[in-house]
Scaffold this active site. Structure first.
Site, PDB file in Angstrom:
ATOM      1  N   GLY A 207      -0.213  -4.158  14.941  1.00  0.00           N
ATOM      2  CA  GLY A 207       1.219  -4.187  14.650  1.00  0.00           C
ATOM      3  C   GLY A 207       1.451  -4.316  13.158  1.00  0.00           C
ATOM      4  O   GLY A 207       0.601  -3.924  12.355  1.00  0.00           O
ATOM      5  N   SER A 208       2.586  -4.908  12.800  1.00  0.00           N
ATOM      6  CA  SER A 208       2.955  -4.940  11.380  1.00  0.00           C
ATOM      7  C   SER A 208       2.257  -6.091  10.651  1.00  0.00           C
ATOM      8  O   SER A 208       1.863  -7.091  11.270  1.00  0.00           O
ATOM      9  CB  SER A 208       4.467  -5.083  11.258  1.00  0.00           C
ATOM     10  OG  SER A 208       4.859  -6.291  11.862  1.00  0.00           O
ATOM     11  N   GLU A 227      -5.123  -5.098  13.239  1.00  0.00           N
ATOM     12  CA  GLU A 227      -4.994  -3.660  12.940  1.00  0.00           C
ATOM     13  C   GLU A 227      -3.562  -3.465  12.475  1.00  0.00           C
ATOM     14  O   GLU A 227      -2.634  -3.416  13.291  1.00  0.00           O
ATOM     15  CB  GLU A 227      -5.265  -2.832  14.205  1.00  0.00           C
ATOM     16  CG  GLU A 227      -6.658  -2.990  14.776  1.00  0.00           C
ATOM     17  CD  GLU A 227      -7.719  -2.272  13.961  1.00  0.00           C
ATOM     18  OE1 GLU A 227      -7.363  -1.424  13.112  1.00  0.00           O
ATOM     19  OE2 GLU A 227      -8.904  -2.576  14.153  1.00  0.00           O
ATOM     20  N   LEU A 228      -3.367  -3.357  11.157  1.00  0.00           N
ATOM     21  CA  LEU A 228      -2.004  -3.407  10.611  1.00  0.00           C
ATOM     22  C   LEU A 228      -1.596  -2.066   9.998  1.00  0.00           C
ATOM     23  O   LEU A 228      -2.188  -1.042  10.279  1.00  0.00           O
ATOM     24  CB  LEU A 228      -1.922  -4.552   9.603  1.00  0.00           C
ATOM     25  CG  LEU A 228      -2.476  -5.895  10.117  1.00  0.00           C
ATOM     26  CD1 LEU A 228      -2.461  -6.954   9.038  1.00  0.00           C
ATOM     27  CD2 LEU A 228      -1.702  -6.377  11.342  1.00  0.00           C
ATOM     28  N   CYS A 265       0.188   4.521  12.002  1.00  0.00           N
ATOM     29  CA  CYS A 265      -0.277   3.689  10.887  1.00  0.00           C
ATOM     30  C   CYS A 265      -1.062   4.511   9.876  1.00  0.00           C
ATOM     31  O   CYS A 265      -1.232   4.078   8.739  1.00  0.00           O
ATOM     32  CB  CYS A 265      -1.114   2.540  11.420  1.00  0.00           C
ATOM     33  SG  CYS A 265      -2.399   3.091  12.535  1.00  0.00           S
ATOM     34  N   GLU A 359       5.071   0.652   3.582  1.00  0.00           N
ATOM     35  CA  GLU A 359       4.798   1.560   4.702  1.00  0.00           C
ATOM     36  C   GLU A 359       6.120   2.161   5.174  1.00  0.00           C
ATOM     37  O   GLU A 359       6.998   1.444   5.660  1.00  0.00           O
ATOM     38  CB  GLU A 359       4.140   0.785   5.849  1.00  0.00           C
ATOM     39  CG  GLU A 359       3.857   1.666   7.048  1.00  0.00           C
ATOM     40  CD  GLU A 359       3.261   0.887   8.223  1.00  0.00           C
ATOM     41  OE1 GLU A 359       3.723  -0.228   8.511  1.00  0.00           O
ATOM     42  OE2 GLU A 359       2.334   1.424   8.853  1.00  0.00           O
TER      43      GLU A 359
END
Ligand code: NAD
Length: 457
Positions: A207-208, A227-228, A265, A359
């Site tokens: 996620g963020s 996992e960003l 992402c 992002e």
């Protein structure tokens, strides 16, 4: 929950109450022992069953993804296919998962001794997933957990719980002990309690950044994988110079930046082109971006659907306006209507604009000219994120150099960074996260090495 394309109510989803949560955690805790006793061939068989069932129900699961997220239907089908492959790959890895034998007699103290290293599940896993790949990102946590015999509790994104619930139904139909997999639809406010619960010693979060790093800070003693996000870049090197090369790069970048509204992402956000190729490349890129079919996610030819909600589309619009106010030129796109953002290409964006630094998670890219490989690699690496980078070159020396010098989780040569195969180790450095996913990497993550030393006496 509302359909991002039509605005219609898609479904009302019941939230798990504290009793449901307690039940799921209790069952996961109990299932840890039960799963350990399940032999590898049965775990593999259950994973194969999930893989097959997903393919059999592909159209239903894909339609659910499109309805709840607005993802173009062909991309939703591809996602279900990938999830099926993830389970298939995990079934194979479950059979290979064995251990390592090591001689200890390299010095006299070890004479007559042998060590066996095996990896055992750390315990039940808490998987937390985002909205943008609601099935395959869940599969990337569920399949490796079951492959190593770890129960898993999944907390899906509140914007896209339906396809995760369908995955739960599919797994429940397979031959696994009760509690091996639960899906908990809870509000964000309840999620920190799950994160803190000692019965879930492993937290695998996708996620963020702000949410991920807060989780890491909240449970420093737990095993946490993050996992960003990112703002992935590509570099077009001087040797990528033929007309066909440039056309291919333009086509791949147009898709990699805009598919499913740029909500990936590893969506391409920054394009760096060698100055000698810039004038030829930029019009090709604009042409390829304008060729993409934008709009109705149910149309087979659509590549760019709506963003997840109006707030997301308005934020992307604000960022484009900010860059334009700072001197950027919008070559195409720039329009926002409802949840739809027209694919946008900007040049001369100021370095301090959010579109360059943060992002975007939208169908937007910036293009800049660079002078030579040194400057190009430096600019590519000039980001607080580090997921994947793409380098268009034919030169193997540049490929090795990019691999050595770029601070990222992966470098893709001859293509965009928007590439992931289910078996490859995948993840980021810097603010993009810690740890790796990909079936094998996640199996290592969910397990701890334990040693057995044999002594000949
Ligand atoms: P998000 O961070 O808003 O939500 C992700 C998940 O965290 C959701 O399930 C959400 O309910 C949950 N959550 C929210 N607050 C929480 C809290 N306090 N404690 C625990 N969980 C909490 O992200 P999103 O908007 O759903 O997804 C977009 C982000 O995900 C982007 O930044 C994108 O780059 C990233 N992403 C990363 C990868 C990767 O593999 N690196 C893949 C896909 C998406």
């Amino acid at each position: 929950m509302r359909d991002p394309w039509t605005g219609d109510v898609v479904a009302e989803v019941a939230l798990a109450d504290p009793e449901h949560v307690e039940q799921a955690l209790h069952l996961a805790h109990q299932a840890a022992g039960d799963l350990r006793a399940v032999p590898a061939h049965r775990r593999a068989e259950a994973l194969r069953q999930v893989s097959t069932a997903l393919l059999e129900r592909r159209d239903e699961v894909a339609a659910t993804i499109t309805r709840e997220s607005g993802k173009p239907i062909t991309w939703s089908r591809a996602e279900v296919h990938r999830a099926s492959l993830t389970f298939r790959w995990a079934a194979e890895e479950a059979l290979r998962w064995s251990g390592e034998l090591q001689r200890l007699d390299s010095e006299p103290a070890g004479d007559g001794r042998l060590a066996l290293h095996r990896r055992f599940a750390r315990g039940p896993v808490l998987g937390i997933t985002p909205f943008n790949f609601p099935v395959n990102l869940a599969a990337h946590k569920v399949a490796p957990a079951l492959a190593v015999g770890a129960p898993i509790v999944l907390k899906p994104a509140p914007k896209t719980p339906l396809s995760a619930l369908l995955l739960g139904e599919v797994v429940a139909g397979c031959d696994l002990p009760p509690g091996a997999f639960s899906v908990l639809t809870v509000e964000d406010a309840v999620a920190p309690d799950l994160v803190a619960d000692p019965r879930l010693p492993v937290v695998s979060f996708t996620g963020s950044g702000p949410v991920g790093w807060a989780i890491r800070d909240a449970v420093p003693r737990k095993h946490v994988t993050l996992e960003l996000g990112g703002n992935a870049g590509v570099l077009i090197c001087p040797d990528w110079s033929s007309g066909a090369d440039l056309r291919r790069a333009a086509r791949r970048i147009a898709t990699g930046a805009n598919a499913q509204g740029g909500q990936s992402c590893i969506s391409v956000q920054r394009v760096l082109v060698d100055r000698a190729l810039y004038d030829a490349f930029v019009p090709m890129l604009v042409e390829e971006v304008e060729r993409l079919v934008v709009g109705d996610p149910w149309a087979e030819e659509t590549t760019v659907g709506p963003l997840i909600d109006r707030a997301a589309a308005e934020r992307v619009g604000d960022w484009i306006a900010e860059a334009a106010a700072g001197g950027a030129e919008v070559l195409t796109g720039g329009r926002v209507s409802g949840t739809l953002v027209q694919p946008t290409v900007l040049v001369d964006a100021p370095a301090e604009a959010r579109l360059c630094r943060d992002e975007a998670f939208g169908p937007v890219l910036t293009v800049a000219a660079v002078d030579g490989i040194d400057e190009g690699l430096r600019a590519l690496d000039d980001s607080r994120f580090g997921l994947q980078a793409g380098v268009f070159t034919h030169d193997v020396r540049t490929a090795f150099r990019a691999h050595r010098e770029l601070e990222v989780g992966g470098v893709i040569i001859g293509d965009i960074p928007t590439f992931r195969a289910e078996q490859m180790p995948y993840g980021g450095v810097k603010e993009s996260g810690i740890g790796r996913e990909g079936v094998r990497a996640a199996m290592e993550d969910y397990t701890e090495s334990r040693l057995l030393v044999f002594s000949e006496v």
